[in-house]
Every structure is written in structure tokens, then in C-alpha cells.
Design a protein around this motif. Structure first.
Motif, PDB file in Angstrom:
ATOM      1  N   VAL A 285      54.549  48.276  40.275  1.00 20.60           N
ATOM      2  CA  VAL A 285      53.574  48.206  41.371  1.00 20.60           C
ATOM      3  C   VAL A 285      52.206  48.668  40.894  1.00 20.60           C
ATOM      4  N   TYR A 286      52.178  49.764  40.155  1.00 22.43           N
ATOM      5  CA  TYR A 286      50.912  50.305  39.648  1.00 22.43           C
ATOM      6  C   TYR A 286      50.200  49.282  38.762  1.00 22.43           C
ATOM      7  N   GLN A 287      50.926  48.738  37.793  1.00 20.11           N
ATOM      8  CA  GLN A 287      50.304  47.780  36.882  1.00 20.11           C
ATOM      9  C   GLN A 287      50.008  46.452  37.577  1.00 20.11           C
ATOM     10  N   GLY A 288      50.855  46.079  38.534  1.00 20.19           N
ATOM     11  CA  GLY A 288      50.602  44.848  39.276  1.00 20.19           C
ATOM     12  C   GLY A 288      49.332  44.915  40.089  1.00 20.19           C
ATOM     13  N   VAL A 289      49.051  46.087  40.670  1.00 25.23           N
ATOM     14  CA  VAL A 289      47.801  46.275  41.421  1.00 25.23           C
ATOM     15  C   VAL A 289      46.600  46.109  40.494  1.00 25.23           C
ATOM     16  N   LEU A 290      46.710  46.576  39.256  1.00 22.71           N
ATOM     17  CA  LEU A 290      45.621  46.392  38.291  1.00 22.71           C
ATOM     18  C   LEU A 290      45.373  44.912  38.049  1.00 22.71           C
ATOM     19  N   PHE A 291      46.448  44.131  37.944  1.00 18.51           N
ATOM     20  CA  PHE A 291      46.300  42.682  37.783  1.00 18.51           C
ATOM     21  C   PHE A 291      45.577  42.084  38.994  1.00 18.51           C
ATOM     22  N   LEU A 292      45.915  42.559  40.178  1.00 24.59           N
ATOM     23  CA  LEU A 292      45.257  42.056  41.383  1.00 24.59           C
ATOM     24  C   LEU A 292      43.774  42.406  41.383  1.00 24.59           C
ATOM     25  N   PHE A 293      43.432  43.605  40.899  1.00 27.21           N
ATOM     26  CA  PHE A 293      42.031  44.007  40.880  1.00 27.21           C
ATOM     27  C   PHE A 293      41.215  43.172  39.897  1.00 27.21           C
ATOM     28  N   VAL A 294      41.824  42.731  38.809  1.00 28.67           N
ATOM     29  CA  VAL A 294      41.146  41.774  37.923  1.00 28.67           C
ATOM     30  C   VAL A 294      40.823  40.504  38.709  1.00 28.67           C
ATOM     31  N   GLY A 295      41.747  40.106  39.553  1.00 34.04           N
ATOM     32  CA  GLY A 295      41.514  38.933  40.392  1.00 34.04           C
ATOM     33  C   GLY A 295      40.357  39.111  41.341  1.00 34.04           C
ATOM     34  N   VAL A 296      40.119  40.344  41.807  1.00 38.11           N
ATOM     35  CA  VAL A 296      38.990  40.610  42.705  1.00 38.11           C
ATOM     36  C   VAL A 296      37.675  40.217  42.034  1.00 38.11           C
ATOM     37  N   LEU A 297      37.538  40.504  40.732  1.00 35.88           N
ATOM     38  CA  LEU A 297      36.332  40.116  40.002  1.00 35.88           C
ATOM     39  C   LEU A 297      36.196  38.595  39.948  1.00 35.88           C
ATOM     40  N   VAL A 298      37.302  37.922  39.698  1.00 37.22           N
ATOM     41  CA  VAL A 298      37.280  36.450  39.684  1.00 37.22           C
ATOM     42  C   VAL A 298      36.884  35.915  41.051  1.00 37.22           C
ATOM     43  N   TYR A 299      37.436  36.528  42.117  1.00 33.12           N
ATOM     44  CA  TYR A 299      37.091  36.098  43.463  1.00 33.12           C
ATOM     45  C   TYR A 299      35.604  36.269  43.739  1.00 33.12           C
ATOM     46  N   ALA A 300      35.043  37.400  43.309  1.00 34.91           N
ATOM     47  CA  ALA A 300      33.618  37.648  43.533  1.00 34.91           C
ATOM     48  C   ALA A 300      32.775  36.556  42.889  1.00 34.91           C
ATOM     49  N   TRP A 301      33.147  36.151  41.675  1.00 37.43           N
ATOM     50  CA  TRP A 301      32.413  35.100  40.965  1.00 37.43           C
ATOM     51  C   TRP A 301      32.527  33.762  41.694  1.00 37.43           C
ATOM     52  N   MET A 302      33.761  33.384  42.071  1.00 36.32           N
ATOM     53  CA  MET A 302      33.966  32.090  42.722  1.00 36.32           C
ATOM     54  C   MET A 302      33.347  32.069  44.121  1.00 36.32           C
ATOM     55  N   ALA A 303      33.438  33.171  44.856  1.00 32.70           N
ATOM     56  CA  ALA A 303      32.854  33.219  46.201  1.00 32.70           C
ATOM     57  C   ALA A 303      31.341  33.121  46.138  1.00 32.70           C
ATOM     58  N   ALA A 304      30.744  33.748  45.114  1.00 29.09           N
ATOM     59  CA  ALA A 304      29.292  33.664  44.953  1.00 29.09           C
ATOM     60  C   ALA A 304      28.865  32.235  44.646  1.00 29.09           C
ATOM     61  N   ARG A 305      29.598  31.562  43.781  1.00 25.44           N
ATOM     62  CA  ARG A 305      29.288  30.162  43.462  1.00 25.44           C
ATOM     63  C   ARG A 305      29.433  29.282  44.699  1.00 25.44           C
ATOM     64  N   LYS A 306      30.465  29.542  45.479  1.00 24.35           N
ATOM     65  CA  LYS A 306      30.691  28.755  46.691  1.00 24.35           C
ATOM     66  C   LYS A 306      29.542  28.961  47.682  1.00 24.35           C
ATOM     67  N   GLN A 307      29.102  30.216  47.844  1.00 28.09           N
ATOM     68  CA  GLN A 307      28.011  30.513  48.770  1.00 28.09           C
ATOM     69  C   GLN A 307      26.704  29.892  48.283  1.00 28.09           C
ATOM     70  N   ARG A 308      26.457  29.945  46.963  1.00 27.42           N
ATOM     71  CA  ARG A 308      25.228  29.363  46.412  1.00 27.42           C
ATOM     72  C   ARG A 308      25.206  27.857  46.608  1.00 27.42           C
ATOM     73  N   ALA A 309      26.368  27.214  46.429  1.00 31.90           N
ATOM     74  CA  ALA A 309      26.452  25.767  46.629  1.00 31.90           C
ATOM     75  C   ALA A 309      26.193  25.403  48.095  1.00 31.90           C
ATOM     76  N   ALA A 310      26.723  26.238  49.014  1.00 29.19           N
ATOM     77  CA  ALA A 310      26.494  25.978  50.447  1.00 29.19           C
ATOM     78  C   ALA A 310      25.034  26.157  50.809  1.00 29.19           C
ATOM     79  N   THR A 311      24.386  27.149  50.196  1.00 33.35           N
ATOM     80  CA  THR A 311      22.965  27.372  50.459  1.00 33.35           C
ATOM     81  C   THR A 311      22.115  26.218  49.980  1.00 33.35           C
ATOM     82  N   VAL A 312      22.441  25.683  48.815  1.00 37.03           N
ATOM     83  CA  VAL A 312      21.706  24.536  48.262  1.00 37.03           C
ATOM     84  C   VAL A 312      21.849  23.330  49.156  1.00 37.03           C
ATOM     85  N   ARG A 313      23.082  23.104  49.684  1.00 37.34           N
ATOM     86  CA  ARG A 313      23.301  21.952  50.572  1.00 37.34           C
ATOM     87  C   ARG A 313      22.495  22.079  51.840  1.00 37.34           C
ATOM     88  N   ASP A 314      22.370  23.328  52.350  1.00 31.14           N
ATOM     89  CA  ASP A 314      21.608  23.534  53.597  1.00 31.14           C
ATOM     90  C   ASP A 314      20.123  23.338  53.356  1.00 31.14           C
TER      91      ASP A 314
END
Length: 463
Positions: free
Chosen positions: A434-463
Motif C-alpha cells: 500500500v505504501y509503495q503503491g501510493v507512491l506510484f499513484l503520486f507519480v501519476g498526479v504529476l502526469v495528470y497535472a501535465w495533461m490537465a494543463a495541456r487540455k485547459q490550454r487547448a480549450a482556451t485556444v479554441r475559445d
């Protein structure tokens, strides 16, 4: 599963429906039999061939643990069936978590499930080499064994690259070939059953509850894979009807094989011999028919079992990232299909699993690799928790007027049971996992931040 489900199904949001299907003759939707084989094949890998010996030290009380786990797995299967009726898109737990709790929860479900699939593929391939070595001597040299493991991963990947038509064919053949010898022992062994072989009901010094819990800790992950049809719902014909049916039939089929197989081995192999056995099904076949050919027969069955599981898990490893990529939460390359299969997802999975396999043989078989495999037992349950929580959310989020009261109570009990079962899976994976698995999930949080930012930037450009 003919009723329309507990909650009235919403229409897919704009841009979220399944894309136009690949018209290639190599792309074909799975019918109920293939979808059921996908579930059964993914639940039953190679572990069944060691399970009777693994739980024998606890005595026949371990069959009680099997029964409890079977009830929890069936509750989880029923919940997945209900959720698929409500939203039959590819992605399974990712789709349900995102619909209930938003992008971040959906991403966590997709990310954790993806980790589970490619690490599990590496583990399956390495374990399969042990069975292959009985037939062809490949284990004498480390790099020969490594090459064999890589080939065992590549063959199911090639079936996936060829298209869903071939994935389904391989899964059907592998499931049939796998279950013939298993059913031979499970059913035939009952004719050679001797109650004197069973040994004590409670063989350990634990209390009855402690013995059941200890046995369950070994058996907990025997039912991982119940979500297989839901994850591939977009490739299933009439998914609102067939995903739920395939999930339940596949889970019940696996449960019957597990329970009958374990009971037959308990009754044909003396308890003291079974506790120290490294090939309990081989020993059972030897008792039933004499001779020493049981080891070869079981090795063949185990190898077919693992190749079939690799075939199914390779497809699943690409389906969840595919669904997330369509929503801008995974790189867009994961969202492209060819011949009905998300080929980039399959390729990335094979590459990552292969690298992990090579690392395993380079660094040796101890330590890090086993830790990674244990982590997957935690990461696999994160989507289960999110999906069952989503079902509870759908049932109590102000939609009571659209739900039959009797069905609401029934589905609420099922969802609560499935959630408790998923929590038990998490607890059984151990503190370190569980401890090490949570660390894997937290790595995913960084990936999510990157992808969510790209998604928001793309939506802003379309608007």
C-alpha cells in the motif's frame, strides 16, 4: 440482466461517445461467449496450479475463505454489470469514476489500472517460463530464460496487433484448452476422492476467524480480472446486455473451477504431501491415473493458461488509456485504433513489460521485482474502490425518483458489499505494498497535472 439497471442511463456527453468503428475485416466485436472467455481467462492465470498447496497448511477451513471471496467477487461482478448497463463505453472503472467524481478520479482509476496491467504482464511471462522449462529446458541459462519470457509476451501482442478478431479467437481457444485439464481434475478427481486425505479442518494454531483471514490473504487476488468485460465494453456486441452477463458468467465459471479443483486436489492428495507439494495438480493426476506424466500435462495446461491471460491482459492494458486519451487525460496517441485495437497502448505496454522483464533477469529474481508485483495487488483495487463508490454515488445522488425502490435497496446492498470486498483486497495487499503503491499513484498526479494543463490550454485556444 434484462432489466434496464438501477439508474436511468444518461446519453453520452458530446464528444464522449464511442468513435466510428474500424470497418476492417480484422476488427470484430466480441459476442457473449468471447466476452465470457475474456473474463474467465483473465481471472484464472497460472496461480490456480499452486493454490491448493498454498492454502493446505490452513486445512480445509480454507474452502470457507474461498466461499467468502466468491461471494464478494460476484457482488463486484454484479456492480460492474449494472455500471456497464448505465454507461457501456470502453474503459470500465475509468469511465464510471470520471462520470461520478470528475477528471481526477477518472485519471487515478486509469493510471492505477494501467500500472497493474503491464507489471502483471511481466510477472505472468516470468512465471510462465517456469512451466515452459518443464517442456523445453530454458531455465539453465539466465538469458535463455529472459528471451523465452520476451517471446511469451510478444506472441499475445502480435495477436492484438492483428485485430480484435484474432484476440477473440486466441482467447476462445486458450480458454477451452486451459479448462479441459482443469475440469479433468476438478470433476474426475471427485471420483477418486478419499476423505482421509483431507486432513484437519483447521490445521494451523490460528482461531477459526484467523485461519479464514490468513487463507484469504493468499486467495484474495484470485479474482482480479472480474472487470475485464467492462473495460472492453466498446468491443462487446450489445454491451448493455452482454457485459453484465459475461462478467457474472465468467466470474461464476472461474469460481466453480477454483472450488472444485481445490476440493478435488484436497481429496486425492494426502494432506501431509500436499503441504509440501510444488505441483499439486500434477500430484493429483498421478494419483488418479498412475505414472508420472502429470507434471508434463499440468505444465502444458499452465502454459496455455498464462498465454491466454497475457492475451487478454494485453488488450485490457490498452483499453483504459484509450478511453482516457479520448478525454484528453492520456497522450492522444493512446486514443488511436487500428483493426479495433488501440495499437499504441499495446506497443507501450509490451515495451514497458519487456524492460521490466529484462531488469528482472539482470538484477536477479529477488527483491525489487517481487515488490513491484505486490504493488499491483494494491493498484488493481484502486479502480474497484472508485467504481463501486461511483455506483453508490449514482444510487443516492438525488435520483431516487427515477429508481425502483426495491431495486435501489438491492443494488445499494450489492454496491456496499463490493466496496467492502475491495477494501479487503487493499488490506490484504500488506502495508509495504500500500505504501509503495501510493507512491506510484503520486507519480501519476504529476502526469495528470501535465495533461490537465495541456487540455485547459487547448480549450482556451479554441475559445
Amino acid at each position: 440482466m434484462h432489466d434496464t439497471g438501477s439508474v436511468a442511463e444518461p446519453a453520452p456527453a458530446p464528444g464522449q461517445g464511442e468513435p466510428a468503428r474500424d470497418p476492417s475485416r480484422h476488427a470484430r466485436r466480441f459476442g457473449l461467449p468471447i466476452a465470457t472467455c475474456l473474463v474467465m481467462g483473465n481471472i484464472i492465470g497460472g496461480g490456480i496450479f499452486l493454490l491448493p498447496a498454498s492454502v493446505a497448511p490452513f486445512g480445509t477451513i480454507s474452502l470457507v475463505a474461498f466461499a467468502v471471496l466468491t461471494a464478494g467477487a460476484i457482488a463486484l461482478a454484479l456492480v460492474f454489470g449494472r455500471l456497464a448497463e448505465r454507461d457501456p463505453r470502453t474503459g470500465g472503472p475509468y469511465v464510471y469514476a470520471r462520470a461520478a467524481f470528475g477528471d481526477f478520479a477518472g485519471f487515478l482509476a486509469a493510471w492505477s489500472y494501467w500500472i497493474t496491467t503491464w507489471v502483471s504482464n511481466a510477472a505472468l511471462a516470468v512465471a510462465a517460463v517456469g512451466y515452459l522449462d518443464v517442456l523445453i529446458p530454458v531455465g539453465d541459462h539466465r538469458w535463455t530464460a529472459c528471451l523465452a519470457a520476451l517471446v511469451l509476451q510478444l506472441l499475445p501482442a502480435l495477436a492484438n496487433f492483428a485485430g480484435t478478431r484474432y484476440v477473440g479467437a486466441v482467447q476462445l481457444v486458450a480458454t477451452v484448452l486451459k479448462f479441459l485439464p482443469l475440469l479433468l481434475v476438478a470433476v474426475g478427481g471427485l471420483f477418486f476422492f478419499d476423505s482421509a486425505n483431507l486432513g484437519p479442518f483447521r490445521a494451523s494454531d490460528d482461531s477459526p476467524l484467523g485461519a479464514v483471514t490468513a487463507a484469504a490473504a493468499i486467495l484474495l487476488f484470485s479474482y482480479l480480472g472480474v472487470e475485464s468485460a467492462a473495460v472492453s465494453a466498446g468491443e462487446v456486441r450489445d454491451p448493455r446486455r452482454n457485459v453484465g452477463r459475461a462478467t457474472i458468467l465468467g466470474t461464476l465459471g472461474a469460481a466453480v473451477v477454483y472450488l472444485l479443483g481445490t476440493l478435488a486436489v484436497f481429496g486425492t492428495v494426502a494432506h501431509d504431501d500436499l503441504v509440501s507439494s510444488t505441483a499439486p495438480f500434477s500430484d493429483a493426476v498421478d494419483v488418479m491415473f498412475g505414472g508420472s506424466w502429470g507434471g508434463t500435462a499440468v505444465a502444458c495446461a499452465a502454459l496455455v493458461s498464462m498465454v491466454g491471460a497475457l492475451n487478454g491482459w494485453t488488450l485490457l492494458s490498452a483499453q483504459t488509456p484509450y478511453a482516457a486519451a479520448r478525454d484528453g487525460l492520456f497522450p492522444s496517441a493512446f486514443g488511436r485504433k487500428k483493426r479495433g485495437v488501440p495499437t499504441v497502448g499495446v506497443l507501450v505496454t509490451v515495451v514497458l513489460a519487456s524492460l521490466l522483464t529484462v531488469y528482472n533477469y539482470t538484477a536477479g529474481s529477488g527483491g525489487v521485482f517481487e515488490s513491484l508485483v505486490l504493488i499491483t495487488t494494491f493498484t488493481a483495487t484502486v479502480p474497484y474502490l472508485l467504481a463501486t463508490a461511483a455506483q453508490i454515488y449514482f444510487l443516492v445522488s438525488g435520483q431516487r425518483e427515477r429508481v425502483h425502490r426495491g431495486r435501489l435497496v438491492r443494488d445499494g446492498i450489492l454496491a456496499g458489499t463490493a466496496f467492502a470486498f475491495s477494501m479487503w483486497l487493499v488490506a490484504g495487499s500488506g502495508y509495504a505494498a500500500v505504501y509503495q503503491g501510493v507512491l506510484f499513484l503520486f507519480v501519476g498526479v504529476l502526469v495528470y497535472a501535465w495533461m490537465a494543463a495541456r487540455k485547459q490550454r487547448a480549450a482556451t485556444v479554441r475559445d
